[in-house]
Scaffold this motif. Structure first.
Motif, PDB file in Angstrom:
ATOM      1  N   ASP A   1      -8.344   1.379   4.883  1.00 49.70           N
ATOM      2  CA  ASP A   1      -8.859   1.298   3.517  1.00 49.70           C
ATOM      3  C   ASP A   1      -9.315   2.662   2.995  1.00 49.70           C
ATOM      4  O   ASP A   1      -9.939   2.751   1.937  1.00 49.70           O
ATOM      5  CB  ASP A   1     -10.014   0.295   3.437  1.00 49.70           C
ATOM      6  N   GLU A   2      -8.989   3.732   3.748  1.00 49.12           N
ATOM      7  CA  GLU A   2      -9.350   5.080   3.312  1.00 49.12           C
ATOM      8  C   GLU A   2      -8.173   5.732   2.588  1.00 49.12           C
ATOM      9  O   GLU A   2      -7.026   5.619   3.017  1.00 49.12           O
ATOM     10  CB  GLU A   2      -9.769   5.938   4.508  1.00 49.12           C
TER      11      GLU A   2
ATOM     12  N   LYS B   1       0.819  -1.214   0.000  1.00 50.40           N
ATOM     13  CA  LYS B   1       0.000   0.000   0.000  1.00 50.40           C
ATOM     14  C   LYS B   1       0.852   1.263   0.000  1.00 50.40           C
ATOM     15  O   LYS B   1       0.557   2.230  -0.704  1.00 50.40           O
ATOM     16  CB  LYS B   1      -0.923   0.013   1.225  1.00 50.40           C
TER      17      LYS B   1
ATOM     18  N   SER C   1      -8.940  -0.939  -1.916  1.00 51.39           N
ATOM     19  CA  SER C   1      -9.119  -2.360  -1.609  1.00 51.39           C
ATOM     20  C   SER C   1      -7.946  -3.156  -2.164  1.00 51.39           C
ATOM     21  O   SER C   1      -7.285  -2.740  -3.124  1.00 51.39           O
ATOM     22  CB  SER C   1     -10.441  -2.878  -2.180  1.00 51.39           C
ATOM     23  N   GLU C   2      -7.701  -4.310  -1.549  1.00 51.71           N
ATOM     24  CA  GLU C   2      -6.533  -5.124  -1.914  1.00 51.71           C
ATOM     25  C   GLU C   2      -6.926  -6.587  -2.023  1.00 51.71           C
ATOM     26  O   GLU C   2      -7.688  -7.111  -1.208  1.00 51.71           O
ATOM     27  CB  GLU C   2      -5.448  -4.952  -0.850  1.00 51.71           C
TER      28      GLU C   2
ATOM     29  N   PHE D   1      -4.372  -3.919  -6.430  1.00 51.71           N
ATOM     30  CA  PHE D   1      -4.995  -2.870  -5.628  1.00 51.71           C
ATOM     31  C   PHE D   1      -6.054  -2.181  -6.487  1.00 51.71           C
ATOM     32  O   PHE D   1      -5.842  -1.965  -7.688  1.00 51.71           O
ATOM     33  CB  PHE D   1      -3.966  -1.827  -5.187  1.00 51.71           C
TER      34      PHE D   1
ATOM     35  N   LYS E   1     -12.056   4.848  -1.235  1.00 49.70           N
ATOM     36  CA  LYS E   1     -11.647   3.570  -0.670  1.00 49.70           C
ATOM     37  C   LYS E   1     -10.536   2.906  -1.489  1.00 49.70           C
ATOM     38  O   LYS E   1     -10.487   3.016  -2.712  1.00 49.70           O
ATOM     39  CB  LYS E   1     -12.843   2.623  -0.605  1.00 49.70           C
TER      40      LYS E   1
END
Length: 321
Positions: free
Chosen positions: A100-101, A50, A120-121, A126, A118
């Protein structure tokens, strides 16, 4: 003597600041100064975690809508014959990730707009889904994905108010880039403004229907442009002399002055300037105001260039389209 030196220094400083303000006022180059958090950037250009997503993502923001051009509609084209609205450069800045923000901002056409949404992974990729505030007709939402171990962030943008803007869908393919000010970044092409031209009557020898020599003529349209002189001048590293500047064309002076701002990542609103620098591989639109980043040499040169720009001789040349 000290008082005289102090006065001269203060006058020079005032002139530079005044010139920079005048530059912004005259050319409408300073966008609304929206405050945003500078991204915490790591140097990983291949995405595995991330944190690697944080930073500036730059690429083309290309029309993906279904609108039809009316026959009577005027198309605003750049030097390469491409509609200004069709192709733009975008900087998509991911500023913060918390769980997740995700929050950040985009820079397009000299406009800076915040977004949030958002992240997501999955084990393989991603996905980013973020929305702009919605208070402007050009606001919309981004849906982007990047595979792990990859370098390209791909996706789409769609306007909230589709019926209020001509291009309401766009596609993106972005690469992460580290912004670095380079005082030696070079001009890579001729600047041409197809909205400014002059007509010259060209005469040539011909013959009439029975072979008698006659003079005929045609109108040759020439466009406002720069000369090759600008390739040999660096307004970021050398203090320019007035003897040099007063012999430059207006196009040369105009581009040299704005080259300084482009090197600092200034996001141009003027569409001709924006399109010109968008084609430069090194150019990244990042900031709406770079005044505080200008060096002493650059401030002096901006003041000098602006002083001569109003009265410089306009240069026109012929360009096929």
């Amino acid at each position: 003597m000290k008082k005289i030196i102090y006065f001269a220094s203060a006058l020079a400083l005032f002139s530079c600041k005044d010139a920079i303000k005048t530059e912004a006022k005259n050319d409408f180059l300073i966008a609304e100064n929206i405050k945003f958090d500078e991204p915490t950037i790591n140097s990983n250009l291949t995405i595995t975690a991330k944190a690697d997503l944080l930073g500036y993502w730059v690429g083309e923001f290309i029309d993906d809508s279904d609108y039809d051009v009316n026959e009577d509609e005027e198309i605003n084209e750049d030097f390469y014959g491409i509609d200004y609205e069709y192709r733009k450069k975008i900087t998509f800045s991911i500023d913060k990730i918390k769980g997740d923000e995700i929050t950040g901002h985009s820079v397009v056409s000299g406009n800076i707009q915040k977004f949030k949404g958002k992240l997501s992974e999955t084990p393989y990729e991603f996905s980013i889904n973020v929305k702009e505030p919605g208070n402007e007709k050009s606001d919309g939402q981004f849906a982007l994905t990047i595979k792990k171990q990859d370098t390209l962030l791909n996706g789409k943008w769609e306007a909230f108010k589709k019926d209020q803007i001509k291009v309401n869908k766009r596609k993106l393919s972005l690469k992460k880039r580290i912004f670095e000010y380079d005082p030696n970044a070079k001009i890579e092409d001729r600047y041409v403004d197809f909205h400014k031209s002059t007509i010259k009557k060209v005469e040539y020898d011909s013959e009439d229907s029975v072979g008698n020599p006659i003079k005929e003529s045609y109108d040759d349209e020439q466009f406002y442009t720069t000369t090759d002189t600008i390739y040999h001048i660096n307004p970021s590293t050398e203090i320019l002399k007035k003897e040099l500047v007063e012999n430059l064309s207006k196009g040369d002076v105009f581009v040299l002055r704005n080259l300084i701002f482009a090197r600092h990542g200034f996001a141009f609103r003027d569409q001709t300037l924006r399109s010109f620098f968008d084609y430069h591989s090194w150019y990244m639109p990042v900031y709406s105001d770079v005044t505080k980043d200008l060096t002493y040499i650059e401030k002096k040169n901006i003041a000098l260039l602006l002083r001569y720009e109003q009265n410089a001789k306009e240069y026109y040349d012929h360009f096929g389209r």
